[in-house]
Design an enzyme around this catalytic site. Structure first.
Site, PDB file in Angstrom:
ATOM      1  N   SER A   1       0.989   3.569   4.660  1.00 34.34           N
ATOM      2  CA  SER A   1       2.044   2.569   4.453  1.00 34.34           C
ATOM      3  C   SER A   1       2.009   1.371   5.386  1.00 34.34           C
ATOM      4  O   SER A   1       2.786   0.429   5.192  1.00 34.34           O
ATOM      5  CB  SER A   1       3.416   3.241   4.576  1.00 34.34           C
ATOM      6  OG  SER A   1       3.571   4.236   3.585  1.00 34.34           O
ATOM      7  N   VAL A   2       1.164   1.377   6.400  1.00 35.28           N
ATOM      8  CA  VAL A   2       1.118   0.215   7.295  1.00 35.28           C
ATOM      9  C   VAL A   2       0.739  -1.057   6.534  1.00 35.28           C
ATOM     10  O   VAL A   2       1.031  -2.168   6.987  1.00 35.28           O
ATOM     11  CB  VAL A   2       0.140   0.442   8.461  1.00 35.28           C
ATOM     12  CG1 VAL A   2       0.665   1.506   9.414  1.00 35.28           C
ATOM     13  CG2 VAL A   2      -1.250   0.784   7.970  1.00 35.28           C
TER      14      VAL A   2
END
Length: 715
Positions: free
Chosen positions: A392-393
């Site tokens: 998700s970064v």
């Protein structure tokens, strides 16, 4: 009549005088020519034959490497060395005689002597016995020119028996090992005979007997010394030994640049990347020889200069502290039963405005082949050579891509509940968040919001329990957008062999959704550092670099010379989009770390340095060193990642953390967040300590000039 007769006699007399003078001049000339040819002919012939001026390049020590604060990282340690220079008129027999004498004075390692070396040496030592290896019939064929020298020699080699070679004594083998070094280079080029473990006694006895050792000399050589041991060793790179010399795959290139075959050169990474700088300017010596190769005179053209020094962007105090953190947290995490496959972790700290790499740390747990025990090894290089699904970064890039394509606008809302696509498992966020906007989606890391953004981008129409066809050209749109941040493309760091990561080859609707949340393509940790720096500095992709300055070498130990070149910041591109869009993502990243139920709040709560960033978890298949034992079905693992910068309102440092294969199952230790928090705390604590020491020193100096005890930064 008498008058005419007198005039005629006068003319005749003058002509005779002229003829006499001419005759005398010719006589002198002939005499001179005879004198030159007969008496001085040989002398002039030798002068004429002095036609060869041979210039030899002598190597110099390599440049040093310092950290950004002037601490020495890589240095040269002096070594006693014994060398040999072969003259053009030196015969093989003379070289063997010298080698035999030298072998009695020094111990020489014979492990590198090959079978073929022994055979050649046996023939040189035993010419009569070698001659007997050829039959009379074969010698007749040789006389008839039906066999040549090479064929005769090959026959001799084939007929040398093990018993013949066994006749070579250990002293003979040492002589051979030395002779092998003598014969390994060009004439008039200095060869290293021995530069490791040269005892003071060996050095002294050789020095005292140089007159009986033609071509041999004693000198000072060097080897690379790494002041911090294995720290950053994989990034600093290696230098070839004098035995290795020039790499075979680049031999012609180096020879064309006036290198000698036995020169030591950078083999990898910084040593290789900056070879032209570190190698230095060789000393040049002109040898004037006659046609027989005998040196008539030697002239020093230039003394040469040690290689230029590199000042790295790395802060070694910070590097050492962060490596310690990684090691501690890796060992701690390995105690968890779910983390049996965990073996590595990475951290990059970068100045988001200049691209300077402050820390490039990586550690790997591996088994020692000798002790069979696990040990911690340097793997800083993995930050640019290995890539992983990061999770998700990347959602900040997904949101900005959505803005640019018109799929969403700042403030757009979507309802976060599971997506029910026909013939697939329900796809959901880690929690159902209901109606959320873009900021909230970043804060709580909503998968569904990202998926619905991509569906809009790919002209899809979502309806529960129905198929979801998408325009797959959105793959190209997203990847092109991601590359503006440095994801999926080379960052441009000044190191060779940088990986671009893995681009998934298959284009399917479900995989497009995975791409949006960082679970399809793979990225390096350096790419993550460039990505978060781009967001932190307002949208400029800055080229990362590990060398800060190039400096002239100085004679004083560990002193920095004048700056030759300062590496300036290099902006590679400005991402597409409005400033307010980037501001919007920056606010979302601040909320992740500081507001409510943001996914990073539990870790970074109360941090004085006002962090902003994004956490990440990606489900992936294990692809580590033990994958073979799992066959065709490697286990599913969780990759943990974290990108961060601080302070959020005026970023001075950007961070990327990666912990691949952190655990198996749905939950496990939050190793990336723990490492990231400790790293950021350490950065700002060291900065505070440094500022305190500086202020104390300034205040003390203002009071008096006496020496005082000041607190030193902990290392």
């Amino acid at each position: 009549m008498n008058t005419k007769k007198k005039k005629k006699e006068h003319v005749t007399f003058r002509l005779n005088i002229v003829f006499l003078v001419v005759f005398l001049l010719f006589s002198v000339l002939i005499l001179r020519l005879g004198l030159v040819q007969i008496v001085y002919g040989e002398d002039f012939k030798r002068e004429i034959e002095r036609t060869e001026d041979i210039t030899v390049n002598n190597p110099v020590p390599r440049g040093k490497m310092f950290d950004r604060n002037g601490k020495i990282i890589v240095d040269n340690t002096p070594l006693n060395a014994i060398t040999y220079t072969k003259f053009q008129d030196t015969s093989q027999e003379e070289m063997i005689e010298t080698a035999e004498v030298l072998a009695k004075m020094i111990d020489k390692d014979i492990s590198k002597v090959r079978e073929r070396d022994k055979q050649d040496f046996w023939i040189l030592k035993n010419p009569e016995k070698a001659k007997e290896k050829i039959t009379e019939k074969e010698w007749d064929l040789y006389d008839q020119k039906e066999l040549d020298d090479k064929e005769i020699y090959n026959l001799q080699l084939k007929r040398i028996t093990p018993e013949d070679l066994a006749s070579l004594s250990n002293q003979d083998l040492e002589t051979l090992a030395i002779f092998r070094e003598f014969n390994s280079g060009y004439a008039l080029t200095q060869q290293i005979v021995k530069n490791e473990n040269v005892t003071p006694e060996e050095f002294a006895v050789v020095s005292e007997n140089l007159e009986s050792l033609p071509g041999v000399d004693t000198t000072t050589d060097w080897e690379r010394y790494y002041a911090f041991g294995s720290t950053l060793k994989t990034v600093l790179g290696n230098v070839s030994s004098s035995d290795e010399g020039l790499p075979k795959d680049k031999l012609d290139e180096y020879l064309a640049r006036d290198y000698n075959r036995n020169d030591r050169v950078g083999k990898s990474y910084i040593e290789l990347q900056y070879e032209d700088v570190l190698h230095g300017q060789k000393g040049k010596v002109k040898n004037i020889t006659d046609k027989a190769g005998k040196i008539l005179s030697t002239e020093v053209i230039s003394e040469g200069q040690r290689g230029k020094d590199l000042v790295l962007t790395i802060d070694m105090n910070l590097q050492l502290e962060i490596e310690k953190i990684i090691e501690e947290e890796l060992w701690n995490a390995k105690q968890n039963s779910k983390s049996s496959l965990l073996d590595r972790a990475f951290v990059v700290l970068m100045d988001p405005h200049t691209g300077e790499i402050l820390t490039m740390a990586g550690k790997q747990i591996a088994k020692n082949s000798e002790t069979n025990k696990q040990e911690m090894r340097d793997f800083a290089l993995g930050n640019i050579t290995t890539s992983y699904e990061v999770g998700s970064v990347v959602k900040g890039a997904t949101i900005l891509t959505g803005y640019n394509t018109g799929a969403i606008r700042p403030g757009s809302t979507h309802y976060d509940s599971p997506l029910l696509i026909k013939n697939t498992q329900p796809k959901s966020s880690w929690k159902n968040f209901g109606m959320i906007n873009d900021l909230r989606a970043l804060q709580v890391s909503s998968n569904v919001y990202m998926w619905k953004t991509v569906i809009e981008m790919a002209n899809g129409q979502y309806s529960p329990n129905r198929p979801l066809p998408l325009d797959l050209t959105a793959f190209d749109t997203m990847r092109q957008s991601f590359s503006q941040f440095g994801l999926g493309t080379k960052t441009g760091i000044d190191l060779p062999n940088e990986s671009t990561g893995y681009t998934g080859p298959t284009k399917q609707s479900g995989l497009l959704l995975d791409l949006a949340i960082g679970q399809y393509d793979t990225y390096t940790v350096m790419q993550l550092a460039q990505y978060i720096s781009t967001i932190a500095n307002g949208g400029y992709r800055v080229q990362p670099h590990i060398v800060k300055e190039i400096r002239e070498p100085v004679l004083e130990n560990n002193e920095l010379g004048p700056i030759v070149q300062e590496i300036e910041p290099n902006i590679l591109n400005r991402i597409d989009g409005k400033d307010e869009w980037i501001d919007r993502v920056q606010e979302g990243f601040r909320m992740v770390m500081q507001v409510g139920d943001g996914t990073g709040v539990s870790t970074f709560k109360g941090a004085e340095y006002s962090p902003a960033g994004k956490t990440g978890t990606a489900q992936a298949y294990y692809d580590g060193p033990e994958r073979k034992k799992f066959g065709k079905e490697p286990p599913k693992v969780m990759n943990l990642s974290l990108v961060n910068y601080a302070p959020s309102n005026n970023p001075e440092v950007a961070m990327a953390v990666m912990v691949p294969w952190a655990y198996q199952g749905n939950s496990g230790p939050a190793t990336a967040n723990i490492i990231g928090k400790r790293v950021m705390d350490t950065y700002f604590n060291l900065k505070k300590q440094g500022q305190t020491e500086t202020n104390q020193e300034v205040q003390t100096n203002e009071v008096n000039n006496e020496s005082t005890n000041t607190q030193e930064t902990n290392e």
